[in-house]
Design a protein around this motif. Structure first.
Motif, mmCIF file in Angstrom:
data_model
loop_
_atom_site.group_PDB
_atom_site.id
_atom_site.type_symbol
_atom_site.label_atom_id
_atom_site.label_comp_id
_atom_site.label_asym_id
_atom_site.label_seq_id
_atom_site.Cartn_x
_atom_site.Cartn_y
_atom_site.Cartn_z
ATOM 1 N N HIS A 274 60.654 25.106 31.014
ATOM 2 C CA HIS A 274 60.831 26.378 30.031
ATOM 3 C C HIS A 274 59.479 26.558 29.168
ATOM 4 C CE1 HIS A 274 64.922 27.102 31.234
ATOM 5 N NE2 HIS A 274 65.154 25.635 31.118
ATOM 6 N N VAL A 275 58.926 27.351 29.340
ATOM 7 C CA VAL A 275 57.526 27.810 28.684
ATOM 8 C C VAL A 275 57.706 28.950 27.808
ATOM 9 C CG1 VAL A 275 55.462 28.155 29.023
ATOM 10 C CG2 VAL A 275 56.450 26.890 30.802
ATOM 11 N N HIS A 276 57.211 28.717 26.523
ATOM 12 C CA HIS A 276 57.118 29.895 25.759
ATOM 13 C C HIS A 276 55.673 30.505 25.938
ATOM 14 C CE1 HIS A 276 60.605 28.451 23.319
ATOM 15 N NE2 HIS A 276 59.998 27.335 23.483
ATOM 16 N N ILE A 277 55.830 31.721 26.556
ATOM 17 C CA ILE A 277 54.593 32.544 26.929
ATOM 18 C C ILE A 277 53.709 33.279 25.887
ATOM 19 C CG2 ILE A 277 54.053 34.362 28.554
ATOM 20 C CD1 ILE A 277 56.143 33.553 30.435
ATOM 21 N N ALA A 278 52.791 32.949 25.671
ATOM 22 C CA ALA A 278 51.710 33.742 24.943
ATOM 23 C C ALA A 278 51.005 34.670 25.439
ATOM 24 C CB ALA A 278 50.828 32.730 24.119
ATOM 25 N N ALA A 279 50.406 34.586 26.888
ATOM 26 C CA ALA A 279 49.916 35.618 27.762
ATOM 27 C C ALA A 279 50.007 34.933 29.082
ATOM 28 C CB ALA A 279 48.319 35.650 27.179
ATOM 29 N N ALA A 280 50.155 35.720 29.893
ATOM 30 C CA ALA A 280 50.342 35.649 31.379
ATOM 31 C C ALA A 280 49.017 35.422 32.128
ATOM 32 C CB ALA A 280 51.327 36.485 32.062
ATOM 33 N N THR A 281 47.831 35.723 31.538
ATOM 34 C CA THR A 281 46.762 35.778 32.317
ATOM 35 C C THR A 281 46.294 34.456 33.063
ATOM 36 O OG1 THR A 281 46.259 37.714 31.129
ATOM 37 C CG2 THR A 281 44.408 36.764 32.485
ATOM 38 N N GLY A 282 45.950 34.410 34.156
ATOM 39 C CA GLY A 282 45.476 33.189 34.595
ATOM 40 C C GLY A 282 46.385 32.000 35.006
ATOM 41 N N ALA A 283 47.645 32.402 35.151
ATOM 42 C CA ALA A 283 48.771 31.198 35.118
ATOM 43 C C ALA A 283 48.694 30.622 36.692
ATOM 44 C CB ALA A 283 50.072 31.549 34.751
ATOM 45 N N GLY A 284 48.496 31.745 37.631
ATOM 46 C CA GLY A 284 48.405 31.280 39.062
ATOM 47 C C GLY A 284 47.138 30.680 39.512
ATOM 48 N N ASP A 285 45.993 30.710 38.955
ATOM 49 C CA ASP A 285 44.901 30.048 39.032
ATOM 50 C C ASP A 285 45.088 28.627 38.228
ATOM 51 O OD1 ASP A 285 43.485 32.254 40.322
ATOM 52 O OD2 ASP A 285 42.625 32.864 38.713
ATOM 53 N N ALA A 286 45.563 28.780 37.213
ATOM 54 C CA ALA A 286 45.928 27.339 36.667
ATOM 55 C C ALA A 286 46.837 26.409 37.687
ATOM 56 C CB ALA A 286 46.481 27.533 35.355
ATOM 57 N N PHE A 287 47.800 27.164 38.141
ATOM 58 C CA PHE A 287 48.946 26.458 39.040
ATOM 59 C C PHE A 287 48.108 25.932 40.128
ATOM 60 C CE2 PHE A 287 51.383 25.844 42.583
ATOM 61 C CZ PHE A 287 52.553 24.982 42.007
ATOM 62 N N ALA A 288 47.102 26.522 40.725
ATOM 63 C CA ALA A 288 46.333 26.072 41.846
ATOM 64 C C ALA A 288 45.517 25.098 41.514
ATOM 65 C CB ALA A 288 45.727 27.199 42.332
ATOM 66 N N ALA A 289 44.786 25.069 40.426
ATOM 67 C CA ALA A 289 44.023 23.849 39.827
ATOM 68 C C ALA A 289 44.686 22.750 39.858
ATOM 69 C CB ALA A 289 43.267 24.289 38.418
ATOM 70 N N GLY A 290 45.838 22.800 39.039
ATOM 71 C CA GLY A 290 46.710 21.706 38.906
ATOM 72 C C GLY A 290 47.076 20.856 40.252
ATOM 73 N N PHE A 291 47.538 21.815 41.066
ATOM 74 C CA PHE A 291 48.084 21.514 42.234
ATOM 75 C C PHE A 291 46.770 20.619 43.149
ATOM 76 C CE2 PHE A 291 49.244 21.579 46.865
ATOM 77 C CZ PHE A 291 50.525 21.200 46.855
#
Length: 96
Positions: free
Chosen positions: A5-22
């Motif tokens: 569960h994540v407390h969202i401050a801003a949604a920009t960039g989450a998909g790219d960040a997921f790809a980077a972590g993966f």
């Protein structure tokens, strides 16, 4: 697989960040389940910071969270500042 569960401050960039972590976990040769969890954690780092640039979690913090059992992973709550650690490995970069 449920994600933390994540407390969202801003949604920009989450998909790219997921790809980077993966991808980072893939390059380390981790199993698919751990790759997915690393992707979730990197996305959570971005979601919990204002703007589209956030410090990723340190490898130590991420590896400890990824190793949680399913019940603990599902109960995990991540809010602003959760990636801030006093020490980082030498190979880990810092964002300004």
């Amino acid at each position: 697989m449920p994600s933390p569960h994540v407390h969202i401050a801003a949604a920009t960039g989450a998909g790219d960040a997921f790809a980077a972590g993966f991808l980072s976990a893939t390059l380390r040769g981790l199993p698919v389940r751990e790759r997915l969890r690393h992707g979730h954690l990197w996305a959570a780092a971005t979601l919990t910071a204002p703007g589209d640039l956030a410090a990723p979690p340190s490898r130590d913090i991420a590896d400890r969270l990824v190793a949680l059992d399913d019940a603990a992973w599902e109960k995990l709550r991540l809010g602003p500042g959760w990636t801030q650690a006093a020490e980082r490995a030498d190979e880990e970069g810092r964002t300004p």
